[in-house]
Design a protein around this motif. Structure first.
Motif, short mmCIF file in Angstrom:
data_model
loop_
_atom_site.label_atom_id
_atom_site.label_comp_id
_atom_site.label_asym_id
_atom_site.label_seq_id
_atom_site.Cartn_x
_atom_site.Cartn_y
_atom_site.Cartn_z
N ASP A 93 0.84 -1.20 0.00
CA ASP A 93 0.00 0.00 0.00
C ASP A 93 0.88 1.25 0.00
OD1 ASP A 93 0.65 0.81 2.69
OD2 ASP A 93 -0.80 -0.62 3.46
N LEU A 94 0.24 2.39 -0.21
CA LEU A 94 0.98 3.64 -0.39
C LEU A 94 1.73 4.04 0.87
CD1 LEU A 94 1.61 5.93 -2.33
CD2 LEU A 94 -0.48 7.09 -1.57
N ARG A 95 1.21 3.71 2.04
CA ARG A 95 1.92 4.07 3.28
C ARG A 95 3.23 3.31 3.38
NH1 ARG A 95 0.55 7.07 7.12
NH2 ARG A 95 -1.70 6.96 6.71
N GLU A 96 3.22 2.02 3.05
CA GLU A 96 4.45 1.23 3.08
C GLU A 96 5.45 1.75 2.05
OE1 GLU A 96 2.87 -2.59 2.32
OE2 GLU A 96 2.42 -3.04 4.41
N LEU A 97 4.97 2.10 0.86
CA LEU A 97 5.85 2.64 -0.17
C LEU A 97 6.47 3.95 0.28
CD1 LEU A 97 6.94 2.54 -3.12
CD2 LEU A 97 4.93 3.88 -3.76
N ALA A 98 5.66 4.84 0.87
CA ALA A 98 6.18 6.13 1.33
C ALA A 98 7.22 5.94 2.42
CB ALA A 98 5.04 7.01 1.83
N PRO A 135 -3.75 6.51 2.55
CA PRO A 135 -2.67 5.69 2.00
C PRO A 135 -2.93 4.19 2.09
CG PRO A 135 -1.74 7.51 3.25
CD PRO A 135 -3.22 7.55 3.47
N GLU A 136 -3.60 3.73 3.16
CA GLU A 136 -3.85 2.29 3.31
C GLU A 136 -4.80 1.76 2.25
OE1 GLU A 136 -2.48 3.78 7.25
OE2 GLU A 136 -3.88 4.48 5.72
N ASN A 137 -5.63 2.63 1.66
CA ASN A 137 -6.58 2.20 0.65
C ASN A 137 -6.09 2.44 -0.77
OD1 ASN A 137 -8.40 1.27 2.53
ND2 ASN A 137 -9.61 3.15 2.56
N VAL A 138 -4.81 2.77 -0.90
CA VAL A 138 -4.19 2.95 -2.20
C VAL A 138 -3.11 1.88 -2.35
CG1 VAL A 138 -2.92 4.51 -3.71
CG2 VAL A 138 -4.63 5.43 -2.14
N LEU A 139 -3.27 0.98 -3.32
CA LEU A 139 -2.35 -0.12 -3.53
C LEU A 139 -1.43 0.19 -4.70
CD1 LEU A 139 -4.92 -3.05 -3.17
CD2 LEU A 139 -3.58 -1.94 -1.39
N VAL A 140 -0.17 -0.17 -4.55
CA VAL A 140 0.82 0.06 -5.61
C VAL A 140 1.37 -1.29 -6.04
CG1 VAL A 140 2.93 1.26 -6.26
CG2 VAL A 140 1.39 2.29 -4.58
N ALA A 141 1.03 -1.71 -7.24
CA ALA A 141 1.48 -3.01 -7.76
C ALA A 141 2.95 -2.92 -8.16
CB ALA A 141 0.62 -3.41 -8.95
N PHE A 151 -13.87 0.89 -1.88
CA PHE A 151 -14.94 1.87 -2.07
C PHE A 151 -16.12 1.56 -1.15
CE2 PHE A 151 -12.61 2.62 -5.88
CZ PHE A 151 -12.93 3.89 -6.30
N GLY A 152 -16.78 0.45 -1.42
CA GLY A 152 -18.06 0.17 -0.77
C GLY A 152 -17.99 0.02 0.72
N ILE A 153 -17.07 -0.77 1.22
CA ILE A 153 -17.00 -1.02 2.66
C ILE A 153 -16.72 0.27 3.42
CG2 ILE A 153 -15.71 -2.23 4.46
CD1 ILE A 153 -17.51 -4.03 2.92
N ALA A 154 -15.78 1.07 2.95
CA ALA A 154 -15.43 2.32 3.65
C ALA A 154 -16.62 3.27 3.69
CB ALA A 154 -14.24 2.98 2.98
N ALA A 155 -17.33 3.41 2.56
CA ALA A 155 -18.47 4.31 2.52
C ALA A 155 -19.56 3.85 3.48
CB ALA A 155 -19.03 4.39 1.10
#
Length: 629
Positions: A93-98, A135-141, A151-155
């Motif tokens: 995820d984006l937090r780990e990448l950052a 950042p946790e909901n943004v995945l970087v392949a 999307f759905g669960i968070a909303a």
């Protein structure tokens, strides 16, 4: 993992994560022989909750974009209940990448923000508001691209918390002010979250911090975010300006949606680095090397800027820039060399001028002591404020200490600049300390002293003689001084409370925001009050106050109605929340309260049609309740 395949098709292998609404598993699709991610809704709740889960899944599945996590399937298992199947992203995820690339160069943050904005643009075009961008909901392949997920669960989770308990939990630091205050959301609230993500990528922290959720929520609603360039010196101005716009407290001042933000970030990336698609491709191929190259370029730019500032005698600004350079390359010999080779002539001149000024100050001080011996000197104008903050704000808060409100200029002490804390400074980094130039205390935003009030344990002050007639000082003090007797005039106190929050205006001058502002000092006389919230009708009143009078105003602002333009089959009876609104086609829009509503249409020989919609106060939205072609 062992056990029967989910719905006879998906063999769960290991748990990847667990949230408040669902658990995510890595699984194998036995039918297509591929690995997938499966979200299983936690047991409990009513049928409406499961139906919302299904509706969200169907809506997000309609969003087709390379930067949006793809939905493969939705189903119901007899033992485990509803589940959602989506693609499995091999990466982080984006937090780990950052964390791995820290400090993230602004150019890298802009490229990642562009990809994220494109994902939101596709979602917003389909009427989907994410409501939990973080950042946790943004995945970087690995090898790219970036994928926006959850999307759905968070909303659903946010909506339930807001409506059932009235308390906001979860990703508070990424919530826009309107979401915290009233629960309102729109594409612009997702844009705000992207601004927080960009700020955090560049600085390592979110724009608003504090001790506890209440402090954080009050800060988001009542304070402007600090400029990105003030925390990370050398940030290119295009990115600094765009992040500031994304973090605007008023949603109308932000980019309207993800598509507009993506176009703006495309321009920013093009000016800072190059064509966004090419830069993104280069980054995903080798993230570490790409980030390192921009860090080196930024170090050289900061080194050059710091040297130029030192040559011009701008020591305080140079300290900020060179500290930032040291965070990129600790113990840099280039930085140390710059500091050792500062122009000696300029330093000698400064010392001579300083000594002369010190002598003048000493002489004036002795004479003044002889003339005014026993007289307490008047308090500095910046200390006499007309605004008091709520008691819940900690006394040690630097923005409330001595009564100085947020945004007022204050002297810059000898200090180590931001991001040099023990926890954030790189090992071996040597902070640069330089004395900041003293600011004129009567500069922008300074108020005239309010007499008759004391601060802390300071003794009462004697009245200051009136300034000469016609002078600026006399005009500034006329509201609080008795011009003939010389006796201090006790101010009146206005005590205010609003629901929801509002910006308080007195005589068209802003005094801050409730709930932070609870009391305002007023000079005796007539004043015009106004409370403003962009989602509500403004409240105004003209009041007359006397010296020492306490006036209270507790106001419940009227939240504006939203308008529903309902499109339904001709002749169908239209209902809003179970109340009949008329027969289609309706003659005009239907006014409804801010929040969530159920619109349904019933026509002879046709099954009832239903649509759930969320509306924002003061806005008009079209709702189509028809059979899909």
């Amino acid at each position: 993992m062992t056990g029967e395949p989910l719905a006879g098709r998906y063999q769960l292998e290991q748990e990847l994560g667990r949230g408040g609404m669902a658990t995510v598993f890595l699984a194998t699709d036995l039918r297509l022989s591929r690995q997938v991610a499966v979200k299983v809704l936690h047991p409990g709740g009513d049928g409406r909750r499961a139906e919302r889960f299904r509706q969200e899944a169907a809506l997000v599945a309609s969003v087709k974009h390379p930067n949006v996590l793809e939905i493969h399937d939705f189903g119901q298992d007899a033992a485990r209940g509803p589940f959602l199947v989506c693609e499995w992203v091999r990466g982080e995820d984006l937090r780990e990448l950052a964390r791995r690339l820290s400090p993230v160069p602004p150019e890298v943050a802009a490229v990642l923000g562009w990809e994220l904005a494109r994902a939101l643009g596709a979602a917003h075009a389909r009427g989907v508001v994410h409501r939990d961008v973080k950042p946790e909901n943004v995945l970087v392949a690995r090898g790219g691209p970036l994928k926006l997920a959850d999307f759905g669960i968070a909303a659903l989770a946010d909506q339930e918390r807001l409506t059932s308990t009235g308390a906001i939990t979860g990703s508070l630091a990424y919530m826009a002010p309107e979401r915290i205050d009233t629960g309102a959301f729109s594409p612009a609230s997702d844009v705000y979250a992207v601004g927080v993500v960009l700020f955090e990528l560049c600085t390592g922290t979110t724009p608003h911090g504090g001790k506890g959720a209440a402090y954080l929520a009050a800060s988001v609603m009542t304070k402007d975010a600090p400029p990105l360039a003030s925390v990370v010196p050398g940030t290119p101005e295009p990115l600094n300006a765009l992040v500031a716009r994304c973090l605007a407290r008023d949603s109308r001042d932000r980019p309207a949606n993800g598509d507009e933000l993506a176009r703006m970030l495309e321009d920013v990336v093009g000016r800072m680095a190059g064509p966004p698609a090419e830069e993104a491709r280069a980054f995903f191929q080798a993230p570490e090397a790409y980030a390192a190259s921009w860090r080196e370029a930024r170090f050289q730019r900061l080194l050059s800027e710091g040297g130029s500032m030192l040559a011009r005698g701008e020591g305080a600004r140079a300290a900020k820039v060179l500290n930032e350079a040291l965070s990129l390359r600790p113990d840099s010999p280039e930085v140390m060399s710059l500091l050792r080779e500062r122009p000696k002539a300029r330093r000698a001149t400064a010392l001579g001028v300083g000594a002369t000024l010190a002598g003048i100050v000493a002489v004036v001080g002795v004479v003044g002591w002889g003339v005014h011996r026993g007289h307490t000197p008047p308090r500095h104008p910046a200390q006499g404020v007309e605004e008091r903050v709520i008691a819940e704000v900690p006394a040690q808060d630097p923005e409330t200490r001595a009564g100085v409100p947020s945004g007022e200029p204050r002297p810059d002490p000898l200090k180590t600049l931001p991001r040099e804390t023990a926890s954030s400074a790189p090992a071996g980094a040597v902070p640069v300390r330089m004395a900041a130039p003293t600011r004129t205390e009567g500069a922008r935003g300074a108020r005239a002293p309010t007499h008759g009030a004391t601060s802390g344990s300071n003794p009462p002050r004697q009245a200051t003689p009136p300034a000469p007639s016609g002078s600026r000082e006399g005009a500034a003090a006329s509201a609080t001084r008795a011009p003939l007797s010389g006796e201090p005039v006790e101010p009146a106190t206005l005590r205010v409370a609003t629901r929801p929050w509002a910006e308080v205006f007195v005589d068209d001058q802003s005094r801050g925001y409730t709930p932070r502002v609870r009391e305002v000092n007023l000079s005796p006389g007539t004043h015009r009050l106004r409370f403003v919230n962009p989602l509500c009708d403004a409240w105004e009143e003209v009041i007359q106050v006397a010296a020492g009078e306490l006036v209270s105003r507790e106001v419940k602002l009227q939240v504006r109605k939203a308008e529903l333009v309902i499109v339904a089959p001709a002749g169908a009876r239209v209902f809003v929340d179970g109340v009949e609104a008329g027969v289609a086609p309706l003659s005009g829009p239907v006014n409804v309260e801010h929040g969530s509503h159920v619109v349904s249409a019933r026509a002879p020989g046709v099954a009832p049609l239903q649509r759930e919609v969320d509306v924002v106060a003061g806005q008009r939205i079209e709702v189509v309740v028809e059979v899909a072609p």
